[in-house]
Design an enzyme around this catalytic site. Structure first.
Site, short mmCIF file in Angstrom:
data_model
loop_
_atom_site.label_atom_id
_atom_site.label_comp_id
_atom_site.label_asym_id
_atom_site.label_seq_id
_atom_site.Cartn_x
_atom_site.Cartn_y
_atom_site.Cartn_z
CG HIS A 35 -1.72 -1.27 1.48
ND1 HIS A 35 -3.13 -1.40 0.80
CD2 HIS A 35 -1.49 -2.52 2.16
CE1 HIS A 35 -3.29 -2.70 1.08
NE2 HIS A 35 -2.51 -3.39 1.99
CB SER A 95 15.24 22.75 -13.82
OG SER A 95 14.36 23.74 -14.16
CE LYS A 140 13.28 19.49 -10.14
NZ LYS A 140 12.38 19.98 -11.01
CD GLU A 172 10.13 12.46 -14.68
OE1 GLU A 172 10.12 12.98 -13.50
OE2 GLU A 172 10.31 13.39 -15.46
#
Length: 459
Positions: free
Chosen positions: A156, A277, A283, A290
């Site tokens: 979970h 970024s 970043k 992704e």
């Protein structure tokens, strides 16, 4: 417009209709399979006395020259040809004259394209399988190196019990191992040769379909000519299997993305598989993970497309089935690229072992082991469950882990606890005592690793 048909027609096809109907822009991928199939067909025709040996030699020489020129970049695909079949045949006739017109004896574009797609898919299954094997080899290496890298296991998305990186990655080993098994099954089922089925009802020429099948590496000829030209089950199976591969990659990528986050800091993705970024200099984004996750939907779409295309098609061949190619080619290329990039990403990824172990401790993943400790000292499990629940509540109130509680605090809740509780709930002990096959204990994992090494050696 170079076409293999036209005698029935009294005027030129409208250019827009021709463009809509043409497939060379994408079925040119099948050039090698088309030429290989044609050479086998010519060899069979000669063996059956339908072509002379001289005619077969001339056709074969012409086809070999076309193949060599395509691969050398000398012969380019021209939009004046409707499809790969007309391109190859027209070039053969241009090079060898009227003998080239005899190649199509005893076959149709329907069984020809069925053959080309089967051969293409068979070749691509081999490449995909090799990529999956490389990925499994990388996973096995990581498993061997991380038998004692402790981390929380989740249910979970909540920390549940301690495991190891070896055990966690072993779960994905099983998934990709099943993916290879599916590829093997698909290859076995598709490996019957449709050539010689004609348009749908065979041919009056005395073809030796078994010989053609043998020349092309098939297990034998297909047994129904209508099914042969109308069957795309193997593509549906392939795209379903590729969708499952992508689902597995996507799940894995989702975990790596989470592990790479500032909150978890379980892993450091190599700079070569990350981006920055344009506005935020701090970043470091897990873009490859992704993108693999994102491209999963693209492959799912290919599966739904072919299912939708095939669902209402009566026997035998219909032009709708030309729609089987573009998304199949795209899905295959997408999956191959994703497996290769994912393999590179995990192979260069650094595990932050201390963070992983601390996360397991702070998430009370050893709570079940504390309950087992009480059970082993005579406390009924249901009572032990309640006692450990109170321990966890105390830890939460004091913002400490079970490892950091004092013995007095343990005994205040249950006098059964002794000094050996700390060893019983250590990450090492929690993992090491789980040694049934399939569990994360070192002995169990070593046994599994030996099994997987044998599998990779034999498959």
């Amino acid at each position: 417009m170079a076409q293999l048909w036209g005698g029935r027609f009294t005027k030129e096809t409208d250019q827009l209709v021709y463009n809509f109907n043409a497939s060379l822009s994408f079925d040119q991928k099948l050039y090698k399979q088309d030429i290989t199939g044609s050479m086998a067909h010519a060899a069979m025709l000669a063996r059956q006395g339908i072509l002379t040996e001289e005619e077969k030699e001339a056709i074969t020489e012409g086809l070999q020259g076309i193949l060599a020129d395509i691969e050398a970049g000398v012969l380019e695909f021209s939009p004046e040809y409707e499809d790969i079949h007309s391109f190859v045949e027209a070039n053969l006739i241009a090079r060898k004259g009227d003998v080239g017109k005899k190649l199509h004896t005893g076959r149709s574009r329907n069984d020809q394209v069925a053959l080309d797609m089967k051969m293409y898919v068979r070749d691509e299954i081999g490449e995909i399988d090799s990529l999956l094997k490389e990925l499994l080899t990388s996973l096995l290496h990581i498993m061997k190196e991380n038998l004692h890298t402790y981390m929380p296991g989740f249910t979970h998305l909540q920390k549940a019990q301690p495991v190891t990186v070896a055990h966690h990655f072993g779960a994905y080993f099983e998934m990709f191992k099943r993916d290879r098994s599916r590829m093997t099954d698909i290859r076995k089922r598709l490996n019957l040769c449709p050539l010689g089925s004609g348009a749908l009802a065979g041919t009056t020429y005395p073809l030796d379909r078994a010989y053609t099948a043998e020349l092309l590496g098939f297990d034998g000829p297909t047994l129904n000519s209508m099914d042969s030209v109308a069957d795309r089950d193997y593509l549906i199976e392939l795209l379903a299997a590729l969708s499952t591969v992508m689902m597995h990659l996507s799940r894995f990528c989702e975990e790596i993305i989470v592990w790479n986050s500032n909150e978890y800091q379980f892993v450091e993705i190599d700079d070569g598989y990350s981006t920055g970024s344009s506005i935020m200099p701090q970043k470091k984004n897990p873009d490859i993970a992704e993108l693999v996750r994102g491209k999963t939907g693209r492959v799912y779409g290919a599966l739904m497309s072919i299912l939708t295309t095939m669902k209402g098609i009566p026997l035998a061949y219909n032009k709708d089935m030309q729609e089987d190619k573009e998304f199949t080619f795209d899905a295959i290329d997408t999956v191959k690229g994703c497996i290769a990039l994912f393999n590179g990403m995990i192979s260069t990824m650094e595990f932050k072992k201390e963070n992983m172990e601390n996360s397991a401790k702070n998430g009370f993943t050893n709570a079940t082991d504390a309950a087992d400790y009480l059970v082993n000292h005579g406390v009924p499990f249901r009572d032990a469950h309640g006692i450990v629940g109170r321990l966890v509540l105390t830890c939460i109130e004091k913002n400490i882990s079970l490892d950091e509680m004092s013995l007095e605090e343990y005994q205040a809740i249950s006098p059964v606890f002794e000094e050996d509780i700390y060893e019983a709930i250590s990450m090492k002990k929690c993992v090491e005592k789980r040694n049934t096959i399939g569990a994360p204990g070192t002995d169990a994992m070593r046994e599994v690793i030996a099994i997987q090494e044998k599998y990779l050696t034999e498959n």
